[in-house]
Every structure is written in C-alpha cells, then in structure tokens.
Scaffold this motif. Sequence first.
Motif, PDB file in Angstrom:
ATOM      1  N   GLN A  45       0.841  -1.194   0.000  1.00  0.00           N
ATOM      2  CA  GLN A  45       0.000   0.000   0.000  1.00  0.00           C
ATOM      3  C   GLN A  45       0.876   1.242   0.000  1.00  0.00           C
ATOM      4  OE1 GLN A  45      -2.714   0.039   3.345  1.00  0.00           O
ATOM      5  NE2 GLN A  45      -2.846  -2.192   3.368  1.00  0.00           N
ATOM      6  N   LEU A  46       0.404   2.264  -0.695  1.00  0.00           N
ATOM      7  CA  LEU A  46       1.102   3.536  -0.660  1.00  0.00           C
ATOM      8  C   LEU A  46       0.884   4.189   0.697  1.00  0.00           C
ATOM      9  CD1 LEU A  46       2.659   5.813  -2.099  1.00  0.00           C
ATOM     10  CD2 LEU A  46       0.445   6.705  -2.843  1.00  0.00           C
ATOM     11  N   LEU A  47       1.965   4.592   1.355  1.00  0.00           N
ATOM     12  CA  LEU A  47       1.865   5.249   2.653  1.00  0.00           C
ATOM     13  C   LEU A  47       1.900   6.770   2.494  1.00  0.00           C
ATOM     14  CD1 LEU A  47       1.784   5.027   5.743  1.00  0.00           C
ATOM     15  CD2 LEU A  47       4.275   4.861   5.725  1.00  0.00           C
ATOM     16  N   LEU A  48       2.901   7.264   1.774  1.00  0.00           N
ATOM     17  CA  LEU A  48       2.990   8.694   1.529  1.00  0.00           C
ATOM     18  C   LEU A  48       3.923   8.936   0.351  1.00  0.00           C
ATOM     19  CD1 LEU A  48       5.968   9.652   2.767  1.00  0.00           C
ATOM     20  CD2 LEU A  48       4.784   9.347   4.915  1.00  0.00           C
ATOM     21  N   LYS A  49       3.863  10.155  -0.171  1.00  0.00           N
ATOM     22  CA  LYS A  49       4.722  10.473  -1.305  1.00  0.00           C
ATOM     23  C   LYS A  49       5.079  11.958  -1.304  1.00  0.00           C
ATOM     24  CE  LYS A  49       1.146  11.498  -4.745  1.00  0.00           C
ATOM     25  NZ  LYS A  49       0.593  11.117  -6.084  1.00  0.00           N
ATOM     26  N   ALA A  50       6.131  12.283  -2.068  1.00  0.00           N
ATOM     27  CA  ALA A  50       6.536  13.669  -2.275  1.00  0.00           C
ATOM     28  C   ALA A  50       7.030  13.786  -3.707  1.00  0.00           C
ATOM     29  CB  ALA A  50       7.620  14.083  -1.287  1.00  0.00           C
ATOM     30  N   THR A  51       6.628  14.814  -4.381  1.00  0.00           N
ATOM     31  CA  THR A  51       6.925  14.899  -5.810  1.00  0.00           C
ATOM     32  C   THR A  51       8.003  15.912  -6.162  1.00  0.00           C
ATOM     33  OG1 THR A  51       5.116  16.456  -6.097  1.00  0.00           O
ATOM     34  CG2 THR A  51       4.626  14.123  -6.456  1.00  0.00           C
ATOM     35  N   LYS A  52       8.399  16.764  -5.203  1.00  0.00           N
ATOM     36  CA  LYS A  52       9.476  17.712  -5.506  1.00  0.00           C
ATOM     37  C   LYS A  52      10.223  18.062  -4.231  1.00  0.00           C
ATOM     38  CE  LYS A  52       6.604  21.882  -5.317  1.00  0.00           C
ATOM     39  NZ  LYS A  52       5.380  21.254  -4.810  1.00  0.00           N
ATOM     40  N   ALA A  53      11.385  18.669  -4.436  1.00  0.00           N
ATOM     41  CA  ALA A  53      12.273  18.987  -3.316  1.00  0.00           C
ATOM     42  C   ALA A  53      11.548  19.824  -2.261  1.00  0.00           C
ATOM     43  CB  ALA A  53      13.505  19.714  -3.828  1.00  0.00           C
ATOM     44  N   ASP A  54      11.824  19.476  -0.991  1.00  0.00           N
ATOM     45  CA  ASP A  54      11.292  20.136   0.197  1.00  0.00           C
ATOM     46  C   ASP A  54       9.830  19.800   0.478  1.00  0.00           C
ATOM     47  OD1 ASP A  54      13.225  23.033  -0.676  1.00  0.00           O
ATOM     48  OD2 ASP A  54      13.763  21.374   0.637  1.00  0.00           O
ATOM     49  N   ASP A  55       9.194  19.022  -0.374  1.00  0.00           N
ATOM     50  CA  ASP A  55       7.843  18.547  -0.081  1.00  0.00           C
ATOM     51  C   ASP A  55       7.884  17.620   1.109  1.00  0.00           C
ATOM     52  OD1 ASP A  55       5.959  18.150  -3.207  1.00  0.00           O
ATOM     53  OD2 ASP A  55       6.451  19.892  -1.975  1.00  0.00           O
ATOM     54  N   SER A  58       2.862  13.065   4.313  1.00  0.00           N
ATOM     55  CA  SER A  58       2.444  12.616   5.641  1.00  0.00           C
ATOM     56  C   SER A  58       1.172  11.800   5.548  1.00  0.00           C
ATOM     57  CB  SER A  58       2.238  13.812   6.573  1.00  0.00           C
ATOM     58  OG  SER A  58       1.233  14.661   6.073  1.00  0.00           O
ATOM     59  N   ASN A  59       1.055  10.814   6.454  1.00  0.00           N
ATOM     60  CA  ASN A  59      -0.127   9.961   6.491  1.00  0.00           C
ATOM     61  C   ASN A  59      -0.042   9.081   7.730  1.00  0.00           C
ATOM     62  OD1 ASN A  59      -2.491   8.630   5.727  1.00  0.00           O
ATOM     63  ND2 ASN A  59      -1.419   7.183   4.418  1.00  0.00           N
ATOM     64  N   LYS A  60      -1.135   8.934   8.435  1.00  0.00           N
ATOM     65  CA  LYS A  60      -1.234   8.036   9.597  1.00  0.00           C
ATOM     66  C   LYS A  60      -0.152   8.331  10.632  1.00  0.00           C
ATOM     67  CE  LYS A  60      -3.103   4.201   6.876  1.00  0.00           C
ATOM     68  NZ  LYS A  60      -2.960   2.772   6.526  1.00  0.00           N
ATOM     69  N   GLY A  61       0.270   9.586  10.753  1.00  0.00           N
ATOM     70  CA  GLY A  61       1.285   9.947  11.735  1.00  0.00           C
ATOM     71  C   GLY A  61       2.707   9.812  11.227  1.00  0.00           C
ATOM     72  N   PHE A  62       2.876   9.234  10.048  1.00  0.00           N
ATOM     73  CA  PHE A  62       4.193   9.116   9.421  1.00  0.00           C
ATOM     74  C   PHE A  62       4.481  10.365   8.584  1.00  0.00           C
ATOM     75  CE2 PHE A  62       5.361   4.742  10.276  1.00  0.00           C
ATOM     76  CZ  PHE A  62       4.155   4.133  10.540  1.00  0.00           C
ATOM     77  N   GLU A  63       5.771  10.723   8.542  1.00  0.00           N
ATOM     78  CA  GLU A  63       6.193  11.853   7.726  1.00  0.00           C
ATOM     79  C   GLU A  63       7.506  11.540   7.037  1.00  0.00           C
ATOM     80  OE1 GLU A  63       4.571  15.763  10.211  1.00  0.00           O
ATOM     81  OE2 GLU A  63       6.668  15.170  10.326  1.00  0.00           O
ATOM     82  N   ALA A  64       7.715  12.178   5.884  1.00  0.00           N
ATOM     83  CA  ALA A  64       9.006  12.092   5.205  1.00  0.00           C
ATOM     84  C   ALA A  64       9.165  13.352   4.374  1.00  0.00           C
ATOM     85  CB  ALA A  64       9.093  10.846   4.331  1.00  0.00           C
ATOM     86  N   THR A  71      19.872  13.953  -0.939  1.00  0.00           N
ATOM     87  CA  THR A  71      19.213  12.845  -1.673  1.00  0.00           C
ATOM     88  C   THR A  71      18.621  11.832  -0.693  1.00  0.00           C
ATOM     89  OG1 THR A  71      21.293  11.591  -1.958  1.00  0.00           O
ATOM     90  CG2 THR A  71      20.645  13.123  -3.705  1.00  0.00           C
ATOM     91  N   SER A  72      17.799  12.334   0.227  1.00  0.00           N
ATOM     92  CA  SER A  72      17.227  11.468   1.241  1.00  0.00           C
ATOM     93  C   SER A  72      15.722  11.659   1.351  1.00  0.00           C
ATOM     94  CB  SER A  72      17.883  11.736   2.595  1.00  0.00           C
ATOM     95  OG  SER A  72      17.592  13.050   3.036  1.00  0.00           O
ATOM     96  N   PHE A  73      15.076  10.647   1.919  1.00  0.00           N
ATOM     97  CA  PHE A  73      13.618  10.674   2.131  1.00  0.00           C
ATOM     98  C   PHE A  73      13.337   9.785   3.343  1.00  0.00           C
ATOM     99  CE2 PHE A  73       9.568  11.977   0.937  1.00  0.00           C
ATOM    100  CZ  PHE A  73       8.684  10.945   0.684  1.00  0.00           C
ATOM    101  N   HIS A  74      13.823  10.189   4.493  1.00  0.00           N
ATOM    102  CA  HIS A  74      13.731   9.382   5.704  1.00  0.00           C
ATOM    103  C   HIS A  74      12.305   9.369   6.253  1.00  0.00           C
ATOM    104  CE1 HIS A  74      17.975   9.444   5.339  1.00  0.00           C
ATOM    105  NE2 HIS A  74      18.198  10.584   5.996  1.00  0.00           N
ATOM    106  N   LEU A  75      11.869   8.199   6.671  1.00  0.00           N
ATOM    107  CA  LEU A  75      10.522   8.042   7.231  1.00  0.00           C
ATOM    108  C   LEU A  75      10.581   8.185   8.750  1.00  0.00           C
ATOM    109  CD1 LEU A  75       7.538   7.232   6.569  1.00  0.00           C
ATOM    110  CD2 LEU A  75       8.218   4.883   7.119  1.00  0.00           C
ATOM    111  N   GLU A  76       9.664   8.966   9.306  1.00  0.00           N
ATOM    112  CA  GLU A  76       9.644   9.204  10.753  1.00  0.00           C
ATOM    113  C   GLU A  76       8.230   9.103  11.304  1.00  0.00           C
ATOM    114  OE1 GLU A  76      13.401  12.298  11.265  1.00  0.00           O
ATOM    115  OE2 GLU A  76      11.346  13.074  11.226  1.00  0.00           O
ATOM    116  N   LYS A  77       8.158   8.668  12.557  1.00  0.00           N
ATOM    117  CA  LYS A  77       6.893   8.697  13.291  1.00  0.00           C
ATOM    118  C   LYS A  77       7.227   8.932  14.750  1.00  0.00           C
ATOM    119  CE  LYS A  77       2.442   6.511  14.025  1.00  0.00           C
ATOM    120  NZ  LYS A  77       1.524   5.379  13.786  1.00  0.00           N
TER     121      LYS A  77
END
Lengths: 111, 111
Positions: A45-55, A58-64, A71-77
């Motif tokens: 399932q898709l949890l979250l996404k970002a399509t451009k820099a600095d976006d 967030s979803n279900k308390g998760f953020e990235a 060149t990172s996209f770390h997932l945090e909760k």
Amino acid sequence: GNSVTQMEGPVTLSEEAFLTINCTYTATGYPSLFWYVQYPGEGLQLLLKATKADDKGSNKGFEATYRKETTSFHLEKGSVQVSDSAVYFCALETSYDKVIFGPGTSLSVIP
Amino acid sequence: SQTIHQWPATLVQPVGSPLSLECTVEGTSNPNLYWYRQAAGRGLQLLFYSVGIGQISSEVPQNLSASRPQDRQFILSSKKLLLSDSGFYLCAWSVTEETQYFGPGTRLLVL
C-alpha cells in the motif's frame, strides 16, 4: 543509474518509541519519492509520497521530507504502535512511470 | 473506482511445470501495467511493464514472459518453472505520471 538504499532491518521498537527509517536515493533528474507499507498477510500500500524537493509527505502519523541536497527521504513517526508492525519500502519513480524499490525494512513494535 | 485483481492468491507448482498468473484492472482505460517480484529477503524487482496492448518491455533476463492480450489484462507466464522463481508476484497499474497501485499479489512456491 537509479537506485534506492534503505537501512537494514529488522527494527524492533517498544510501543510509543520514535521511529526513523533512513532512505537515500540515486537518480537522474527529479524523481518522485514514495514510502510503501506491507502489513503481514497483505499486499503493498502507498503510505505517503513527495513529488518535488522540500515537499513533506504525511499519512497516519508518518512523515518524510524530500531532501534534494542530501538525496534522502527518511521516514519518521513520533510514537509507534503495535499496529505499525510491517515492512516499509522506500521507492522512487523514474521517467516512464517505473518504480524502483529499496530492499525494505521490517519493523516490529512490541507492547 | 478502480480495482485490480490477481489470481490465484497462492500457487504451489513443481519444477519444470508451466505458469500463468493473471492480473486484471477495472475502472480505468489504457493503464500502464507492471509485474513485480518480491523474493524472500530481497526487495521488489520490476519484471515487465506495458504501456498498451501487445507492448511489453522486459527489465531483467529470465525464463518468464508477459503478455497483454486486452487493455486491462496482463498475464505473467513461464514454460518451465525454476526453483528460483518462487516468490511473491505483484501486479500494478498506473495512469501516466500518476502513482502506481498494487494488486493483492500471488504467492508462488516452486518445489
């Protein structure tokens, strides 16, 4: 070429602990970035996404946050629950809509 | 709304036997379609993608093949299965430049 690297699991946390799953990527151009989740016995399932820099996705308390400079996209909760136990995949989408996945990080949350 | 179906959900086949996995999408026209494999301990790997009827692109050399006989049907096949073909196979669809959505998956065990 395009690639995605994730921190190796499995990761085991106590309930209400802070979660970070690191993800870095290599890509030409400006790919979209995603986090997918696979709960036990279920499909992806898709949890979250970002399509451009600095976006920030967030979803279900998760953020990235899409960090182009690192060149990172770390997932945090901030506070994980037992129900967050799953395998998490970082992914990027190249041209022609091809998605490249990281190897996945298994998370177990114990009460 | 769009839905994606895969069957069978689980399959156990002997080495050397043929394979046919089917994926169908409802509620959209002319989607891009994808087959992924998730092998134990490894991430998701793109096997094939299709942008239209009869148009198949292969990402990795293997003994698998794919066909798209209809706009919303995508079939994964093999003439002779290998032990290394065991894994979890995921079908996905997308509309150009949009997020991919995954089916429930087929778990294949080759003995």
